[in-house]
Scaffold this active site. Structure first.
Site, PDB file in Angstrom:
ATOM      1  CB  CYS A 110      -0.858  -0.034   1.276  1.00 59.24           C
ATOM      2  SG  CYS A 110      -1.847   1.442   1.530  1.00 59.24           S
TER       3      CYS A 110
ATOM      4  CB  CYS B 127      -3.334   3.980  -5.404  1.00 53.77           C
ATOM      5  SG  CYS B 127      -4.587   3.116  -4.419  1.00 53.77           S
TER       6      CYS B 127
HETATM    7  N1  DGL Z   1      -4.061   0.660  -1.896  1.00 46.60           N
HETATM    8  C1  DGL Z   1      -3.611   1.760  -1.148  1.00 46.60           C
HETATM    9  C2  DGL Z   1      -2.458   2.493  -1.784  1.00 46.60           C
HETATM   10  O1  DGL Z   1      -1.693   1.890  -2.492  1.00 46.60           O
HETATM   11  C3  DGL Z   1      -4.559   2.612  -0.377  1.00 46.60           C
HETATM   12  C4  DGL Z   1      -5.848   2.996  -0.970  1.00 46.60           C
HETATM   13  C5  DGL Z   1      -6.728   3.601   0.085  1.00 46.60           C
HETATM   14  O2  DGL Z   1      -7.075   2.879   1.010  1.00 46.60           O
HETATM   15  O3  DGL Z   1      -7.015   4.804   0.014  1.00 46.60           O
HETATM   16  O4  DGL Z   1      -2.272   3.666  -1.582  1.00 46.60           O
END
Ligand code: DGL
Length: 283
Positions: free
Chosen positions: A74, A196
């Site tokens: 993430c 993301c």
């Molecule tokens: N998948 C996550 C990222 O790579 C976070 C997305 C979220 O929860 O806002 O930033």
């Protein structure tokens, strides 16, 4: 420790895009995946909140699952918490993800590069340091996409999926429209960084929106290679005569709707629903 699993977590299902790459790169390893869907999205929450969640999940994975390495799948959690995680677990191989600006610079011909991500990631000091380190090498057009990770997260629930795929398309059109012109001609953005991990699951829609000349850059594969390097260096790479079956080496947990994780895991990783479990609610 060699037999222990590798821990992987995200605010929800986005990190499954990294898990796909990890599985391919490390076919003899076991993985435990934590989808913090009960607290998603992270991208529009405070740094303090995301850091607390990341530390709580890491502690659980270390203490209850005896993980030998941790992949923070993430971008938002990496920006908010990787430093603190390294302080708390100095001996644990830790791999974070960040928007792939450097690979994008190497790929772009027009030297105009779009970057999409959450507000948390793109507003972080870590991201600003990365951007400044590449100053002069390309022009970056940076666009936070509020609501997009949540729409992708929700698209896994069959009951709302038709509605949410329209929502995803509308958000993608709106945000990429604000960024300027994409294409391979001089002055256009020919490369888009998916900053993301959730956005990888909208890459087909993005590609048809932006056209075949635009390259989409994500981080799953480099992160998987880095995980292999760190495990090798620590002497903890699991070897085996033949790769393990995916369902035997993956345990997925969610503290949100289990059906969402099951649908995503079956759609993107071809996993049976039995691979997904309710996460410990005390974490
Ligand atoms: N998948 C996550 C990222 O790579 C976070 C997305 C979220 O929860 O806002 O930033």
């Amino acid at each position: 420790m060699t037999e222990s699993p590798i821990g992987v977590f995200d605010s929800g299902i986005g990190g499954l895009s990294v898990l796909q790459a990890l599985q391919a790169e490390l076919p003899h390893e076991h993985f435990v995946y934590w989808a913090d869907s009960g607290h998603a999205p992270y991208g529009e929450k405070s740094d303090v909140f995301v850091r607390q969640r990341s530390l709580a999940i890491a502690r659980h994975l270390v203490e209850q699952h005896r993980i030998k390495a941790l992949v923070v799948a993430c971008n938002t959690a990496t920006a908010a918490a990787i430093h603190e995680l390294r302080v708390q677990y100095p001996r644990l191989p830790l791999i974070g993800v960040e928007p792939a600006l450097k690979p994008a610079v190497a790929l772009s011909q027009t030297r105009r590069i779009g970057v999409i991500g959450t507000r948390g990631t793109l507003g972080s000091d870590k991201f600003h340091r990365l951007l400044s380190s590449l100053q002069g090498q390309a022009e970056f057009v940076v666009q936070p996409c509020n609501g997009l990770a949540l729409a992708i997260e929700e698209s896994t629930h069959t009951a709302v999926s038709a509605q949410s795929s329209e929502k995803i398309s509308a958000l993608l059109r709106n945000y990429t429209g604000q960024m300027g012109t994409f294409g391979s001609a001089a002055g256009q953005m020919d490369t888009l960084v998916l900053g993301c991990t959730h956005y990888v699951f909208a890459q087909n829609e993005l590609q048809s929106l932006l056209g075949p000349g635009v390259q989409l850059v994500s981080t799953g594969e480099p992160v998987a290679r880095q995980t292999r390097r760190l495990l090798e260096a620590a002497g903890q790479l699991r070897q085996g005569p033949s790769p393990l079956a995916a369902s035997a080496r993956l345990t997925l947990m969610s503290n949100g709707e289990l059906s969402g994780l099951q649908a995503a895991a079956s759609r993107w990783l071809q996993l049976p629903h039995s691979a997904c479990h309710k996460a410990d609610p005390r974490v």
